[in-house]
Design a protein around this motif. Structure first.
Motif, PDB file in Angstrom:
ATOM      1  N   LEU A  32       0.832  -1.206   0.000  1.00  0.00           N
ATOM      2  CA  LEU A  32       0.000   0.000   0.000  1.00  0.00           C
ATOM      3  C   LEU A  32       0.862   1.249   0.000  1.00  0.00           C
ATOM      4  CD1 LEU A  32      -2.947  -0.836   2.396  1.00  0.00           C
ATOM      5  CD2 LEU A  32      -2.892  -0.824  -0.083  1.00  0.00           C
ATOM      6  N   ILE A  34       3.782   1.744  -1.178  1.00  0.00           N
ATOM      7  CA  ILE A  34       4.496   2.030  -2.422  1.00  0.00           C
ATOM      8  C   ILE A  34       3.550   2.100  -3.614  1.00  0.00           C
ATOM      9  CG2 ILE A  34       6.355   1.239  -3.960  1.00  0.00           C
ATOM     10  CD1 ILE A  34       7.412   2.183  -1.376  1.00  0.00           C
ATOM     11  N   VAL A  35       2.351   1.549  -3.486  1.00  0.00           N
ATOM     12  CA  VAL A  35       1.449   1.590  -4.633  1.00  0.00           C
ATOM     13  C   VAL A  35       0.267   2.537  -4.408  1.00  0.00           C
ATOM     14  CG1 VAL A  35      -0.037   0.235  -6.137  1.00  0.00           C
ATOM     15  CG2 VAL A  35       2.123  -0.702  -5.375  1.00  0.00           C
ATOM     16  N   ILE A  36      -0.461   2.326  -3.299  1.00  0.00           N
ATOM     17  CA  ILE A  36      -1.685   3.116  -3.116  1.00  0.00           C
ATOM     18  C   ILE A  36      -1.381   4.561  -2.745  1.00  0.00           C
ATOM     19  CG2 ILE A  36      -3.838   3.297  -1.842  1.00  0.00           C
ATOM     20  CD1 ILE A  36      -3.781   1.048  -3.829  1.00  0.00           C
ATOM     21  N   PRO A  38       1.356   6.419  -3.433  1.00  0.00           N
ATOM     22  CA  PRO A  38       1.740   7.179  -4.627  1.00  0.00           C
ATOM     23  C   PRO A  38       0.580   7.421  -5.579  1.00  0.00           C
ATOM     24  CG  PRO A  38       3.338   5.495  -4.200  1.00  0.00           C
ATOM     25  CD  PRO A  38       2.225   5.266  -3.239  1.00  0.00           C
ATOM     26  N   LEU A  39      -0.322   6.451  -5.639  1.00  0.00           N
ATOM     27  CA  LEU A  39      -1.478   6.632  -6.518  1.00  0.00           C
ATOM     28  C   LEU A  39      -2.282   7.857  -6.080  1.00  0.00           C
ATOM     29  CD1 LEU A  39      -2.796   5.107  -8.862  1.00  0.00           C
ATOM     30  CD2 LEU A  39      -4.318   4.082  -7.200  1.00  0.00           C
ATOM     31  N   ALA A  41      -1.096  10.242  -4.191  1.00  0.00           N
ATOM     32  CA  ALA A  41      -0.211  11.390  -4.370  1.00  0.00           C
ATOM     33  C   ALA A  41      -0.260  11.865  -5.815  1.00  0.00           C
ATOM     34  CB  ALA A  41       1.211  11.022  -3.977  1.00  0.00           C
ATOM     35  N   ASN A  42      -0.454  10.942  -6.721  1.00  0.00           N
ATOM     36  CA  ASN A  42      -0.528  11.323  -8.127  1.00  0.00           C
ATOM     37  C   ASN A  42      -1.749  12.213  -8.381  1.00  0.00           C
ATOM     38  OD1 ASN A  42       0.626  10.789 -10.897  1.00  0.00           O
ATOM     39  ND2 ASN A  42      -1.513  10.259 -11.176  1.00  0.00           N
ATOM     40  N   ILE A  45      -0.845  15.598  -6.966  1.00  0.00           N
ATOM     41  CA  ILE A  45       0.077  16.356  -7.811  1.00  0.00           C
ATOM     42  C   ILE A  45      -0.626  16.865  -9.072  1.00  0.00           C
ATOM     43  CG2 ILE A  45       2.172  16.161  -9.229  1.00  0.00           C
ATOM     44  CD1 ILE A  45       3.249  14.222  -7.179  1.00  0.00           C
ATOM     45  N   LEU A 169       5.019  20.773  -2.812  1.00  0.00           N
ATOM     46  CA  LEU A 169       4.382  19.452  -2.764  1.00  0.00           C
ATOM     47  C   LEU A 169       3.344  19.366  -1.663  1.00  0.00           C
ATOM     48  CD1 LEU A 169       6.999  16.604  -3.257  1.00  0.00           C
ATOM     49  CD2 LEU A 169       4.994  17.116  -4.628  1.00  0.00           C
ATOM     50  N   LEU A 396       5.509  18.507 -14.054  1.00  0.00           N
ATOM     51  CA  LEU A 396       5.095  17.326 -13.298  1.00  0.00           C
ATOM     52  C   LEU A 396       3.589  17.243 -13.157  1.00  0.00           C
ATOM     53  CD1 LEU A 396       7.391  16.714 -10.220  1.00  0.00           C
ATOM     54  CD2 LEU A 396       7.248  15.444 -12.338  1.00  0.00           C
ATOM     55  N   ALA A 400       1.164  14.192 -14.225  1.00  0.00           N
ATOM     56  CA  ALA A 400       0.308  13.495 -13.266  1.00  0.00           C
ATOM     57  C   ALA A 400      -1.136  13.506 -13.744  1.00  0.00           C
ATOM     58  CB  ALA A 400       0.423  14.133 -11.893  1.00  0.00           C
ATOM     59  N   ALA A 403      -1.535  10.831 -16.138  1.00  0.00           N
ATOM     60  CA  ALA A 403      -1.553   9.562 -15.413  1.00  0.00           C
ATOM     61  C   ALA A 403      -2.931   9.309 -14.809  1.00  0.00           C
ATOM     62  CB  ALA A 403      -0.480   9.551 -14.335  1.00  0.00           C
TER      63      ALA A 403
ATOM     64  N   ILE B 245      -4.321  -4.247  -7.291  1.00  0.00           N
ATOM     65  CA  ILE B 245      -3.030  -3.562  -7.168  1.00  0.00           C
ATOM     66  C   ILE B 245      -2.089  -4.043  -8.261  1.00  0.00           C
ATOM     67  CG2 ILE B 245      -0.990  -3.374  -5.712  1.00  0.00           C
ATOM     68  CD1 ILE B 245      -2.885  -3.447  -3.320  1.00  0.00           C
ATOM     69  N   ILE B 251       3.778   3.378 -14.680  1.00  0.00           N
ATOM     70  CA  ILE B 251       3.836   4.744 -15.207  1.00  0.00           C
ATOM     71  C   ILE B 251       2.943   5.681 -14.405  1.00  0.00           C
ATOM     72  CG2 ILE B 251       2.013   4.423 -16.952  1.00  0.00           C
ATOM     73  CD1 ILE B 251       5.240   6.266 -17.674  1.00  0.00           C
ATOM     74  N   VAL B 252       1.901   5.128 -13.755  1.00  0.00           N
ATOM     75  CA  VAL B 252       1.027   5.958 -12.928  1.00  0.00           C
ATOM     76  C   VAL B 252       1.713   6.289 -11.599  1.00  0.00           C
ATOM     77  CG1 VAL B 252      -1.209   5.997 -11.764  1.00  0.00           C
ATOM     78  CG2 VAL B 252      -1.026   5.017 -14.018  1.00  0.00           C
ATOM     79  N   LEU B 253       2.649   5.425 -11.193  1.00  0.00           N
ATOM     80  CA  LEU B 253       3.295   5.629  -9.890  1.00  0.00           C
ATOM     81  C   LEU B 253       4.587   6.426 -10.003  1.00  0.00           C
ATOM     82  CD1 LEU B 253       2.952   1.978  -8.592  1.00  0.00           C
ATOM     83  CD2 LEU B 253       1.360   3.858  -8.322  1.00  0.00           C
ATOM     84  N   ILE B 255       5.620   9.346 -11.216  1.00  0.00           N
ATOM     85  CA  ILE B 255       5.763  10.768 -10.893  1.00  0.00           C
ATOM     86  C   ILE B 255       5.775  11.004  -9.382  1.00  0.00           C
ATOM     87  CG2 ILE B 255       4.644  13.028 -11.048  1.00  0.00           C
ATOM     88  CD1 ILE B 255       3.905  12.351 -13.903  1.00  0.00           C
ATOM     89  N   PRO B 256       4.750  10.498  -8.645  1.00  0.00           N
ATOM     90  CA  PRO B 256       4.819  10.716  -7.193  1.00  0.00           C
ATOM     91  C   PRO B 256       6.040  10.079  -6.547  1.00  0.00           C
ATOM     92  CG  PRO B 256       2.936   9.346  -7.805  1.00  0.00           C
ATOM     93  CD  PRO B 256       3.465   9.905  -9.049  1.00  0.00           C
ATOM     94  N   LEU B 257       6.400   8.877  -6.987  1.00  0.00           N
ATOM     95  CA  LEU B 257       7.581   8.253  -6.377  1.00  0.00           C
ATOM     96  C   LEU B 257       8.830   9.071  -6.680  1.00  0.00           C
ATOM     97  CD1 LEU B 257       6.910   4.457  -6.935  1.00  0.00           C
ATOM     98  CD2 LEU B 257       6.977   5.682  -4.771  1.00  0.00           C
ATOM     99  N   GLN B 263      12.802  14.197  -2.719  1.00  0.00           N
ATOM    100  CA  GLN B 263      12.865  15.012  -1.512  1.00  0.00           C
ATOM    101  C   GLN B 263      13.438  14.242  -0.335  1.00  0.00           C
ATOM    102  OE1 GLN B 263       9.433  17.516  -0.896  1.00  0.00           O
ATOM    103  NE2 GLN B 263      10.343  18.662  -2.574  1.00  0.00           N
ATOM    104  N   ALA B 279       7.584  -3.988  -4.062  1.00  0.00           N
ATOM    105  CA  ALA B 279       6.187  -3.555  -3.976  1.00  0.00           C
ATOM    106  C   ALA B 279       5.447  -3.861  -5.264  1.00  0.00           C
ATOM    107  CB  ALA B 279       6.112  -2.065  -3.670  1.00  0.00           C
TER     108      ALA B 279
END
Lengths: 426, 407
Positions: A32, A34-36, A38-39, A41-42, A45, A169, A396, A400, A403, B245, B251-253, B255-257, B263, B279
């Motif tokens: 979650l 690393i995947v959810i 950021p999702l 967060a996308n 952004i 951010l 960015l 996003a 995305a 998941i 590609i969707v992840l 930019i935020p990563l 930072q 992950a």
């Protein structure tokens, strides 16, 4: 007695529940985060006016320099502090700095527009707010006192600065600009069209070739398992290796395909397979523009992913009971009839599932097109557009936003897929 | 109709195989010898057709002697129809051309022989004629598929063994030049390891991939066991969210990563990759292992509980040893994903000392680096995967069929 049993069971099931959670939760939390996250967060952004450069937070650049050094013969000197806001967009707040003045040095004069004073043996300056790109300087005049010795260098201590900056951010500044921008750009609809084209033909082509290959490999012959392994090479090799070998194979200047075609007089001038958007083709006097680079990219996609469809379909074919074919053979069914009336009904489920899943994955594919054409020559799909917006144009937020569009498509496809796969029970 | 007649089938398969092998072997001849040969289709078309026709009358008693006669006849026909100059080449190399024609004849003859089995001259039944057409299609299809699959790899390997001058001089000449000694062939590889730090990339790739496999297994084995075996509330929810998941693309992840890792200072580091890769692979591994664990009989678990084993002991002492093949499959599949991964490596890594192979090869893709270096890099990246694939094909294929709807 009955009650007792029930309680015992529930204790066991509580223990089982606890154990289950302790086994699954760490995994879920890692995925979650690393995947959810950021999702989400996308999404965040995509509503922000943020460019690649904003990732470096604005900071204060402070430099100290000494003019005319103190020495046994020289009684006066000057220290200069120059400051600058590194950001061209964001201001710095509550800026202050302090610097230690060595014991043997006395400050006689401070030239500054800001609030600067000497506290004990420390220079303290409060600069307040500094606008984007703004700069200035503070000049101290110093002299030596009786404690002074050669080692007393005013630069021995680095000035310490404190300030508050807005981190774009995490700030609460939002905008719809990104979405407006991507939807109003005339190329967006073109990009969407290319994506759907690429996805549909790439998926369908790979499936058809996969079905054909499965039929071929299903017949038993010498070296079959070796051939089966061989046919999987395109899929298991690193994308970067196969993509570059395709680029070199079809290179307009030194590529083998072009050289062969020229030597055999199929073509007169070399064709830039991956760099030419259209090529004019006339069929029966009707001329039309054939999207060359896009077709090449689709052919690559088919080449790379037909092994996967082939593998799945072959596995399903081999699970079909053989006796029905034997029975059909005795009844005099021809091979085509056997294929049409026996194999196809068995395979239609897996083909549909594969089509949907591969459709989703092809739609999300980035690497292949990026490595083959960089998204040029009419091959820019939505995924390449994410990269293009975010990292090539450095916006960015817009990247996003693209995305987000991809994710919405994905959701729709997934809903269809889940409904369908429940019916088919893969 | 005419296509039901054996005589038509014979002529069709003869001419088809003639043209097919002529095209393939001429191109192969050009590439392996570097000679300028021209492709003549008509002679082999007619020769093949005549041989197919002739075969119909002799098919009953084909022994080694007859095989040799048919091959020689084919060769003579090809030479005859081209007036003794089968490739119309300017600088003639009679010996090599003869060998090439002979090889072509052998292939044409064997193909005709195998496809025309049990075909009589007259009208065929529908069953017989379909069998014939499928056999012809099968043969043409199989060879075409193998060639199409292998050509890019062939180009990759051969280009990596050439040097700059000969590639510019004649791009079609992929023959091995042994005149400067055997080790001279590998000059691009030596160059990559000497001047482009490929040994570092190789070590980084292995490090990242192996750590990814370990972390993935560490997290997914217990999770998959819980999903397959234990009863707990919201289990269905967990299971379906794993699949969802799994469908989310990188590609969707990215930019935020990229933003957050920049930072936090994790971006330009292998540690960052080691966080991200598992992950993305854990959902696949969970999905695959859950499927396998649920095929194990639950009576074993019950018996083990009776014997006083705890659930954790069951995982280590019973479930894991029993599902060794599945775990190996998952490990190989995850290794493959991590090894081949391109997007995150490309976006995250800036420091050449941290490059993985994918990232390192991208950095070779510039006009200053000659293409044989690029291809040598591609070969270096492909070899370990191929090695694993060839030795552990069984495991990797079962991994692919259970998990690899992704990729």
């Amino acid at each position: 007695m009955k009650k007792n049993v029930k309680r015992k069971e529930s204790i066991l099931s509580i223990r089982e529940k606890k154990l289950a959670y302790s086994l699954i939760l760490p995994t879920m939390i890692l995925v979650l985060s690393i995947v959810i996250i950021p999702l989400l967060a996308n999404f965040w952004i995509s509503f922000k006016p943020i460019s690649l450069g904003d990732l470096r937070p604005p900071n204060l650049i402070l430099k100290e320099s000494v003019r005319s050094k103190l020495s046994p013969t020289n009684d006066f000197a000057k220290i200069q502090y120059r400051y600058r806001n590194s950001s061209s967009k964001y201001e710095l707040n509550e800026v202050a700095f302090s610097d230690l003045i060595p014991k043997g040095i006395i400050v006689t004069k401070i030239k500054s527009q800001h609030d600067c004073k000497i506290e004990k043996n420390k220079l303290v300056c409060k600069l307040g707010k500094i606008k984007p790109k703004a700069f200035g300087k503070i000049i101290l005049t110093i002299t030596k006192n009786e404690f002074w010795n050669d080692n007393d260098n005013p630069k021995s201590q680095k000035p310490e600065a404190t300030y508050k900056s807005t981190n774009i951010l995490t700030s609460l500044q939002f905008t719809f600009e990104n979405f407006k921008k991507i939807f109003s750009a005339s190329e967006f609809w073109n990009v969407l069209k290319v994506s759907i084209y690429y996805t549909f033909f790439g998926t369908a082509g790979a499936l058809l070739i996969g079905l054909f290959t499965a039929q071929i490999v299903n017949k038993s012959f010498k070296g079959r398992s070796f051939i089966r392994g061989l046919l999987l090479f395109p899929y298991v090799s690193p994308v970067i290796a196969v993509a570059f070998s395709w680029v070199i194979l079809f290179d307009p200047y030194s590529g083998i395909v072009n050289s062969l075609f020229i030597q055999m007089e199929v073509i007169e001038k070399p064709i830039n397979f991956f760099g030419q958007k259209y090529t004019a083709i006339s069929v029966f006097g009707y001329k039309f523009n054939f999207p060359l680079a896009l077709t090449m990219v689709i052919i690559f996609e088919i080449w790379r992913y037909f092994p996967l469809s082939f593998l799945f379909i072959l596995a399903r074919i081999q699970s079909i009971p053989q006796d029905i074919y034997e029975a059909a053979e005795i009844d005099g069914a021809t091979p085509l009839q056997q294929f049409y009336y026996l194999s196809i009904p068995f395979l239609i489920g897996i083909i549909a599932i594969l089509f949907l899943l591969r459709f989703i994955w092809t739609f999300n594919k980035f690497d292949d097109i990026f490595l083959l054409t960089g998204g040029n020559a009419g091959t820019r799909t939505l995924t390449v557009n994410v990269y293009e917006q975010a990292f090539a144009i450095s916006n960015l937020g817009a990247g996003a936003a693209v995305a987000v569009v991809i994710f919405i498509f994905l959701l729709v496809f997934s809903v269809i897929f889940i409904k369908f796969s429940k019916k088919e029970a893969i | 109709m005419f296509w039901n007649y054996g005589i038509f089938c014979a002529i069709l398969s003869g001419s088809a195989w003639g043209v097919f092998w002529q095209i393939i072997l001429t191109i192969l001849g050009i590439l392996t010898t570097g000679l300028q040969l021209s492709l003549e289709i008509a002679p082999s078309f007619i020769s093949g057709a005549s041989i197919g026709f002739a075969y119909l009358f002799y098919q009953k008693n084909i022994q080694i002697k007859q095989h040799i006669i048919f091959v020689i006849t084919t060769t003579l026909l090809i030479y005859g129809f081209t007036l003794g100059d089968p490739y119309y080449s300017e600088k003639e190399n009679v010996f090599i051309e003869l060998i090439l024609v002979l090889v072509t004849s052998i292939f044409i003859w064997i193909s005709i022989y195998l496809t025309l089995k049990n075909i009589s001259i007259g009208k065929l039944s529908r069953y017989q004629s379909e069998k014939f057409y499928i056999r012809l299609l099968w043969g043409l299809g199989l060879i075409t598929l193998i060639l199409i699959t292998l050509i890019p790899f062939y180009i990759m390997i051969m280009t990596s063994l050439k040097n700059q001058q000969s590639l510019i001089l004649n791009p079609l000449d992929l023959s091995l030049d042994l005149s400067n000694g055997f080790s001279n062939l590998f000059i691009s590889y030596i160059e990559l390891f000497k001047n482009y730090n490929f040994h570092i990339f190789l070590i980084n790739s292995f490090f990242v991939s192996i750590v990814t496999v370990l972390i993935t297994l560490l997290f997914s084995i217990p999770g998959a066991y819980a999903l397959a075996r234990l009863r707990f509330p919201h289990k269905e929810w967990f299971s379906s969210s794993v699949i969802l998941i799994y469908l989310i693309p990188s590609i969707v992840l990215v930019i935020p990563l990229y933003a957050v890792f920049s930072q936090l200072g994790l971006r330009n580091s292998l540690f960052g990759l080691i966080i991200v890769y598992p992950a993305t692979t854990i959902p696949v591994a969970l999905y695959m292992l859950r499927g396998y664990f649920s095929t194990l009989s639950s009576e074993i678990d019950d018996a083990a509980i009776m014997d006083g084993l705890s659930r954790l002991q069951i995982i280590f002492k019973i479930a894991m040893p029993l599902s060794k093949p599945a775990i190996v499959s998952v490990a190989l599949y995850v290794f493959m994903i991590a090894w081949n991964e391109f997007l995150f490596a490309f976006m995250f890594l800036d420091d050449p000392n941290l490059f993985t192979l994918s990232r390192g090869i991208i950095s070779l893709n510039s006009s200053e680096v000659p293409q044989q270096h690029l291809m040598a890099g591609a070969v270096i990246a492909t070899i370990p995967i191929m090695f694993i694939f060839i030795y552990l094909e069984r495991f990797l294929i079962s991994g692919l069929t259970t998990g690899s709807v992704k990729g």
